[in-house]
Motif scaffolding. Structure first.
Motif, short mmCIF file in Angstrom:
data_model
loop_
_atom_site.label_atom_id
_atom_site.label_comp_id
_atom_site.label_asym_id
_atom_site.label_seq_id
_atom_site.Cartn_x
_atom_site.Cartn_y
_atom_site.Cartn_z
N LEU A 148 7.16 -19.63 -35.98
CA LEU A 148 7.81 -18.14 -35.49
C LEU A 148 8.99 -18.96 -34.39
O LEU A 148 10.38 -18.56 -34.21
N HIS A 149 8.77 -20.09 -34.18
CA HIS A 149 9.73 -21.53 -33.41
C HIS A 149 10.07 -20.13 -31.92
O HIS A 149 11.43 -20.08 -31.88
N LEU A 150 9.00 -20.10 -31.57
CA LEU A 150 9.55 -18.86 -30.43
C LEU A 150 9.33 -19.56 -28.96
O LEU A 150 8.88 -20.04 -29.03
N THR A 151 10.61 -19.69 -28.35
CA THR A 151 10.13 -19.88 -26.30
C THR A 151 9.70 -19.46 -25.97
O THR A 151 8.61 -18.69 -26.63
N ASP A 152 9.03 -20.26 -24.96
CA ASP A 152 7.71 -19.83 -24.20
C ASP A 152 8.57 -18.37 -23.43
O ASP A 152 7.56 -17.52 -23.06
N GLU A 153 9.83 -18.11 -22.67
CA GLU A 153 10.12 -17.01 -22.56
C GLU A 153 9.80 -16.11 -23.61
O GLU A 153 9.61 -14.94 -23.44
N GLN A 154 10.12 -16.38 -25.27
CA GLN A 154 10.27 -15.12 -25.99
C GLN A 154 8.98 -14.54 -26.06
O GLN A 154 8.68 -13.41 -26.10
N VAL A 155 7.74 -15.76 -25.55
CA VAL A 155 6.72 -15.61 -26.08
C VAL A 155 5.78 -14.59 -25.24
O VAL A 155 4.99 -14.15 -25.18
N ALA A 156 6.38 -14.89 -23.75
CA ALA A 156 6.24 -14.30 -22.66
C ALA A 156 6.97 -12.43 -22.44
O ALA A 156 6.42 -11.18 -22.08
N ASP A 157 7.81 -12.70 -23.12
CA ASP A 157 8.73 -11.37 -23.02
C ASP A 157 9.72 -10.90 -24.37
O ASP A 157 10.57 -10.73 -25.10
N SER A 158 8.71 -10.56 -25.44
CA SER A 158 8.67 -10.10 -26.86
C SER A 158 8.30 -9.16 -27.42
O SER A 158 6.98 -9.55 -27.44
N LEU A 159 8.94 -7.71 -28.04
CA LEU A 159 7.80 -6.53 -28.56
C LEU A 159 7.14 -7.73 -30.12
O LEU A 159 6.27 -7.23 -30.14
N LEU A 160 8.29 -8.26 -30.60
CA LEU A 160 7.83 -9.54 -31.54
C LEU A 160 6.70 -10.19 -31.30
O LEU A 160 5.61 -9.90 -32.08
N ALA A 161 6.12 -10.82 -30.03
CA ALA A 161 5.37 -11.87 -29.53
C ALA A 161 4.13 -10.57 -29.51
O ALA A 161 3.74 -10.99 -29.32
N THR A 162 4.24 -9.71 -28.21
CA THR A 162 3.32 -8.38 -28.45
C THR A 162 2.56 -8.01 -29.48
O THR A 162 1.72 -8.18 -29.47
N LYS A 163 3.92 -7.48 -30.47
CA LYS A 163 2.61 -7.22 -31.86
C LYS A 163 1.80 -8.10 -32.36
O LYS A 163 0.94 -7.77 -32.69
N LEU A 164 2.53 -9.65 -33.03
CA LEU A 164 1.93 -10.27 -33.97
C LEU A 164 0.36 -10.67 -32.68
O LEU A 164 -0.10 -10.97 -33.47
N ASN A 165 0.59 -11.03 -31.19
CA ASN A 165 -0.41 -11.14 -31.09
C ASN A 165 -1.52 -10.25 -31.13
O ASN A 165 -2.86 -10.64 -31.14
N ALA A 166 -1.40 -8.94 -31.01
CA ALA A 166 -2.57 -8.00 -31.87
C ALA A 166 -2.88 -8.19 -33.08
O ALA A 166 -4.29 -7.88 -32.84
N TYR A 167 -2.27 -8.53 -33.80
CA TYR A 167 -2.43 -8.78 -34.88
C TYR A 167 -3.13 -9.38 -35.21
O TYR A 167 -4.65 -10.10 -35.97
N ALA A 168 -3.09 -11.02 -34.28
CA ALA A 168 -3.73 -12.77 -34.55
C ALA A 168 -5.08 -11.79 -33.90
O ALA A 168 -6.41 -12.47 -34.15
N ALA A 169 -5.77 -10.84 -33.06
CA ALA A 169 -6.62 -10.28 -32.24
C ALA A 169 -7.38 -9.25 -33.28
O ALA A 169 -8.39 -9.06 -32.68
N GLY A 170 -6.80 -9.43 -34.83
CA GLY A 170 -7.32 -7.72 -35.41
C GLY A 170 -7.09 -6.65 -35.70
O GLY A 170 -7.52 -5.92 -36.02
N TYR A 171 -5.74 -6.74 -35.16
CA TYR A 171 -4.99 -5.26 -34.96
C TYR A 171 -4.60 -5.12 -36.60
O TYR A 171 -3.97 -5.63 -37.06
N THR A 172 -5.24 -3.79 -37.04
CA THR A 172 -5.00 -3.90 -38.65
C THR A 172 -4.00 -2.13 -39.11
O THR A 172 -3.93 -2.13 -40.25
N ASP A 173 -3.42 -2.08 -37.75
CA ASP A 173 -2.49 -1.16 -38.66
C ASP A 173 -0.98 -1.65 -38.50
O ASP A 173 -0.42 -2.08 -37.96
#
Ligand code: MHO
Length: 208
Positions: A148-173
């Motif tokens: 994904l090549h995200l900066t630490d700031e993008q990881v802490a502060d983006s919708l993309l990282a927020t949603k992908l983090n949920a998929y990584a934890a098993g979210y399936t919608d």
């Protein structure tokens, strides 16, 4: 668009991923709050609690809905040490009004369980936690995370990282995954990996 922040302690803050399931949530970040000690860290958390900051659109998702979600997605029975104590830290006057909801629902819970430990206070300072704690489950999926090549700031502060983090934890919608794919030009291969991983139930306890 007037976004608001809400703050909740629900034990280990890696659980921030749970909020990304809610429509109207724009970002989550984790940090320390609820204490008086300045500049806490994970190793030196002192009198603070591990807290998730939820950035949300109140025209889509009400604070009351968030508070209900809080109660139904963690165990408020203690006592635990302050680091993991259940907490609602309200951030503004609207939420202060909603504080009554928190207190009423707490009283309701107290009729069902003894030893509800949840503390309800205004937030003072939110100290953002170390980068390696932000979107912990997404970071754990090293191959996905690195591509994904995200900066630490993008990881802490983006919708993309927020949603992908949920998929990584098993979210399936996956209804929002297509949209993210388009907006961020994610490759078919990457989307397939995220999809397959989430469907396998996530892998949250097997990091690194
Ligand atoms: N060490 C615990 C909690 C981590 S959380 C950031 C665990 O592995 O679940 O406090």
């Amino acid at each position: 668009m007037g976004l608001e922040n809400a703050y909740f302690g629900m034990q280990c803050f890696w659980g921030e991923s749970v909020f990304a399931k809610l429509k109207g949530v724009h970002n989550t970040r984790v940090g320390y709050a609820g204490g008086k000690t300045k500049n806490p860290t994970y190793k030196g958390i002192a009198d603070h609690t591990e807290v998730t900051e939820v950035k949300f659109d109140p025209s889509v998702l009400s604070y009351r809905e968030l508070v209900d979600f809080f109660w139904s997605h963690h165990d408020p029975v203690g006592p635990r040490k302050k680091q993991y104590q259940s907490a609602i830290l309200y951030a503004n006057d609207e939420q202060k009004k909603a504080r009554r909801i928190a207190e009423e629902t707490k009283q309701r819970e107290e009729k069902k369980h003894e030893d509800i430990e949840t503390y309800i206070e205004p937030i003072d300072v939110f100290y953002q936690a170390e980068d390696y704690h932000q979107k912990y489950w997404l970071r754990c999926k090293r191959d996905i995370f690195e591509s994904l090549h995200l900066t630490d700031e993008q990881v802490a502060d983006s919708l993309l990282a927020t949603k992908l983090n949920a998929y990584a934890a098993g979210y399936t919608d996956f209804s929002e995954l297509e949209q993210l794919k388009k907006e961020h030009n994610l490759s078919d291969e990457l989307v397939k990996k995220i999809h397959d991983f989430a469907l396998a139930g996530g892998d949250p306890r097997n990091c690194h």
